[in-house]
Design a protein around this motif. Structure first.
Motif, mmCIF file in Angstrom:
data_model
loop_
_atom_site.group_PDB
_atom_site.id
_atom_site.type_symbol
_atom_site.label_atom_id
_atom_site.label_comp_id
_atom_site.label_asym_id
_atom_site.label_seq_id
_atom_site.Cartn_x
_atom_site.Cartn_y
_atom_site.Cartn_z
ATOM 1 N N ILE A 1 0.826 -1.214 0.000
ATOM 2 C CA ILE A 1 0.000 0.000 0.000
ATOM 3 C C ILE A 1 0.858 1.262 0.000
ATOM 4 N N PRO A 2 1.729 1.484 1.002
ATOM 5 C CA PRO A 2 2.561 2.692 0.936
ATOM 6 C C PRO A 2 3.527 2.683 -0.242
ATOM 7 N N THR A 3 3.939 1.491 -0.670
ATOM 8 C CA THR A 3 4.816 1.413 -1.840
ATOM 9 C C THR A 3 4.109 1.961 -3.065
ATOM 10 N N MET A 4 2.852 1.568 -3.262
ATOM 11 C CA MET A 4 2.054 2.088 -4.384
ATOM 12 C C MET A 4 1.935 3.602 -4.319
ATOM 13 N N LEU A 5 1.624 4.103 -3.131
ATOM 14 C CA LEU A 5 1.367 5.530 -2.982
ATOM 15 C C LEU A 5 2.628 6.369 -3.138
ATOM 16 N N CYS A 6 3.795 5.741 -3.021
ATOM 17 C CA CYS A 6 5.060 6.474 -3.149
ATOM 18 C C CYS A 6 5.783 6.213 -4.474
ATOM 19 N N GLN A 7 5.137 5.536 -5.424
ATOM 20 C CA GLN A 7 5.801 5.256 -6.699
ATOM 21 C C GLN A 7 6.185 6.569 -7.390
ATOM 22 N N ASN A 8 7.438 6.645 -7.818
ATOM 23 C CA ASN A 8 7.922 7.864 -8.461
ATOM 24 C C ASN A 8 9.250 7.582 -9.151
ATOM 25 N N HIS A 9 9.696 8.545 -9.954
ATOM 26 C CA HIS A 9 10.994 8.394 -10.605
ATOM 27 C C HIS A 9 12.089 9.109 -9.821
ATOM 28 N N THR A 10 11.737 9.622 -8.641
ATOM 29 C CA THR A 10 12.706 10.232 -7.738
ATOM 30 C C THR A 10 12.166 10.144 -6.320
ATOM 31 N N GLN A 11 13.057 10.021 -5.347
ATOM 32 C CA GLN A 11 12.627 10.025 -3.945
ATOM 33 C C GLN A 11 12.614 11.422 -3.358
ATOM 34 N N LEU A 12 13.217 12.367 -4.068
ATOM 35 C CA LEU A 12 13.313 13.745 -3.601
ATOM 36 C C LEU A 12 12.335 14.600 -4.396
ATOM 37 N N VAL A 13 11.329 15.152 -3.724
ATOM 38 C CA VAL A 13 10.264 15.897 -4.392
ATOM 39 C C VAL A 13 10.337 17.362 -3.985
ATOM 40 N N LYS A 14 10.224 18.243 -4.971
ATOM 41 C CA LYS A 14 10.263 19.682 -4.703
ATOM 42 C C LYS A 14 9.070 20.084 -3.842
ATOM 43 N N GLY A 15 9.350 20.871 -2.794
ATOM 44 C CA GLY A 15 8.295 21.337 -1.919
ATOM 45 C C GLY A 15 7.472 22.445 -2.562
ATOM 46 N N PHE A 16 6.315 22.713 -1.983
ATOM 47 C CA PHE A 16 5.444 23.786 -2.466
ATOM 48 C C PHE A 16 4.541 24.192 -1.320
ATOM 49 N N MET A 17 4.092 25.430 -1.344
ATOM 50 C CA MET A 17 3.360 25.974 -0.213
ATOM 51 C C MET A 17 1.847 25.962 -0.443
ATOM 52 N N GLY A 18 1.125 26.292 0.600
ATOM 53 C CA GLY A 18 -0.326 26.383 0.548
ATOM 54 C C GLY A 18 -0.805 26.998 1.837
ATOM 55 N N GLN A 19 -2.108 27.152 1.992
ATOM 56 C CA GLN A 19 -2.584 27.612 3.301
ATOM 57 C C GLN A 19 -2.141 26.618 4.359
ATOM 58 N N THR A 20 -2.252 25.332 4.041
ATOM 59 C CA THR A 20 -1.646 24.287 4.863
ATOM 60 C C THR A 20 -0.511 23.689 4.045
ATOM 61 N N THR A 21 0.705 24.072 4.363
ATOM 62 C CA THR A 21 1.869 23.657 3.584
ATOM 63 C C THR A 21 2.339 22.260 3.956
ATOM 64 N N ALA A 22 2.440 22.013 5.248
ATOM 65 C CA ALA A 22 2.920 20.718 5.745
ATOM 66 C C ALA A 22 2.437 20.570 7.179
ATOM 67 N N PHE A 23 2.613 19.368 7.726
ATOM 68 C CA PHE A 23 2.076 19.055 9.041
ATOM 69 C C PHE A 23 3.211 18.879 10.055
ATOM 70 N N ASP A 24 3.035 19.467 11.227
ATOM 71 C CA ASP A 24 4.003 19.295 12.305
ATOM 72 C C ASP A 24 4.052 17.812 12.674
ATOM 73 N N SER A 25 5.204 17.203 12.502
ATOM 74 C CA SER A 25 5.337 15.760 12.717
ATOM 75 C C SER A 25 4.915 15.333 14.119
ATOM 76 N N LYS A 26 5.113 16.209 15.103
ATOM 77 C CA LYS A 26 4.779 15.862 16.491
ATOM 78 C C LYS A 26 3.267 15.745 16.700
ATOM 79 N N LEU A 27 2.489 16.321 15.774
ATOM 80 C CA LEU A 27 1.039 16.342 15.938
ATOM 81 C C LEU A 27 0.335 15.301 15.076
#
Length: 420
Positions: free
Chosen positions: A315-341
């Protein structure tokens, strides 16, 4: 004469055994011209009942389809790279993938999932990354909104995407910057009219009812995907069930005193222990989002995809299929999630460890699953209100958009395979 007939017979036999029987749609970086439209070809083939396989971790997560003239033609029309394989070549690839020494797996895709996009009427495809890429990849979808959700229309669909919605009834927290803008005033008026039409006295109450319907859809076995503010605002709305967290400019009456202490994290899907943003003038819902806490320059803004065992964690393997493991970041009103939460039972599939950010997360609820993806548009670093739409013809190999399309095809996978 006898030798000549034998020679012709051997040529015919060799031609028959070497004939092409499979089409490989490679998804590696150097071979595929248009990664995004490749997903559309795969969906199209599934919709026509062709047996299709997803080759996890093989050349970037390639697709294996039967060799049919109409598939070749469709690839050519859409500008998708493909390779014609003989039976022997296809079997050799499948043997390589099945080897215990290889972190690869073959997953059979059974049927084209029915897709719904939760979005307000009148929104254009470029207002939302998922709608945009579905349109670009030529994957069909149906738009639905609150009335359809409350009338149980979700039962008709396998996969649901949540447009950049605010499920808390605070109108996207745009009050501070846009309270006098005609579009803000009009959207607030439309939301209030819709809530009244559906029998609710407040927009926050109506949005909570919608959020609970969507949560029940997931519990019942649905696949839900959300980006940007539809992620944290969804969980916040669920956690504030029965609590008024809206200030008077949003709903006409005061919020519940000391409402932070009444938040129930057990009701949320992905997040825990978050603190809500009380000020109506601050463009933020809570401390789940890391936008204002980030310390990274745009040129160095990347996140890393996790690597999983394809055979044991398909399941996570499918969802992470890509031609690179390093993906360019991008912003939004919610850009990313605090890992501790992020709740401990939720899988962080993409992260920026330097900033303590989870960018791409996945979890289960009941019989269903959900994926939250931070940011607004993978190819528009800091999308603002009124910005020009992204032209995906300029980004046909976008790793960030590939993650969206992984989720679109995910429900097509053979369920028995996923349980192994």
């Amino acid at each position: 004469m006898h030798f000549r007939k034998l020679f012709i017979f051997l040529l015919l036999i060799s031609g028959f055994t070497a004939r092409a029987s499979m089409i490989l749609i490679p998804m590696d970086e150097s071979t595929q011209i248009n990664h995004l439209k490749a997903y559309g070809i795969t969906y199209w083939a599934l919709d026509k009942n062709y047996k299709t396989s997803w080759l996890l971790n093989y050349r970037g997560g390639s697709f294996l389809l039967p060799d049919a003239e109409e598939i070749r033609r469709e690839c050519q029309i859409r500008g998708v790279s493909f390779e014609v394989l003989s039976d022997g070549q296809a079997n050799s690839i499948l043997d390589e993938i099945s080897s215990p020494s290889q972190n690869m797996e073959t997953v059979v895709l059974e049927k084209a999932p029915k897709i719904a996009v939760y979005t307000p009427p009148g929104k254009q495809p470029w207002d939302d990354a998922v709608t945009l890429v579905l349109t670009y990849a030529e994957i069909p979808f149906t738009t639905i909104y609150d009335e359809e959700v409350l009338n149980d229309a979700l039962l008709l669909y396998d996969w649901l995407h949540l447009h950049h919605e605010d499920f808390t009834g605070q109108y996207g927290k745009f009050f501070g910057a846009y309270r006098n803008a005609p579009w803000y005033i009009e959207q607030k008026k439309e939301a209030e009219e819709l809530a009244a039409k559906l029998g609710y006295s407040k927009v926050s109450e109506e949005k909570l009812a919608v959020a609970n319907k969507i949560k029940n859809y997931v519990i019942g076995g649905g696949f839900m995907f959300a980006m940007c503010s539809a992620t944290d605002s969804f969980d916040i709305a669920l956690s504030a069930d029965g609590v008024d967290i809206c200030e008077p400019m949003f709903d006409g009456d005061p919020s519940t005193p000391n409402y932070q202490s009444k938040v129930d994290y057990n009701n949320s899907l992905a997040f825990k222990d978050f603190t809500l943003e009380r000020s109506p003038n601050v463009y933020e819902f809570s401390d789940i989002d890391t936008t204002t806490k980030r310390n990274v320059q745009p040129d160095n803004d990347y996140f890393t995809l996790m690597e999983y065992s394809a055979k044991w964690d398909p399941i996570p393997t499918m969802l992470c299929q890509n031609h690179t493991q390093l993906v360019k970041g991008f912003m939004g009103q919610t850009t990313a999630f605090d890992s501790k939460l992020v709740k401990s039972n939720v899988l962080v599939m993409g992260e920026n460890k330097q900033n303590g950010e989870a960018r791409y997360i996945h979890g289960t609820k009941g019989k269903g699953m959900f994926t939250f993806y931070g940011g607004h548009d993978p190819e528009d670093y800091q999308h603002r209100v009124g910005d020009a739409p992204t032209v995906l013809d300029l980004h046909p190999n976008s790793p960030g958009y590939r993650l969206i399309l992984n989720n679109v095809l995910f429900p097509a996978a053979r369920k028995k395979k996923l349980k192994t």
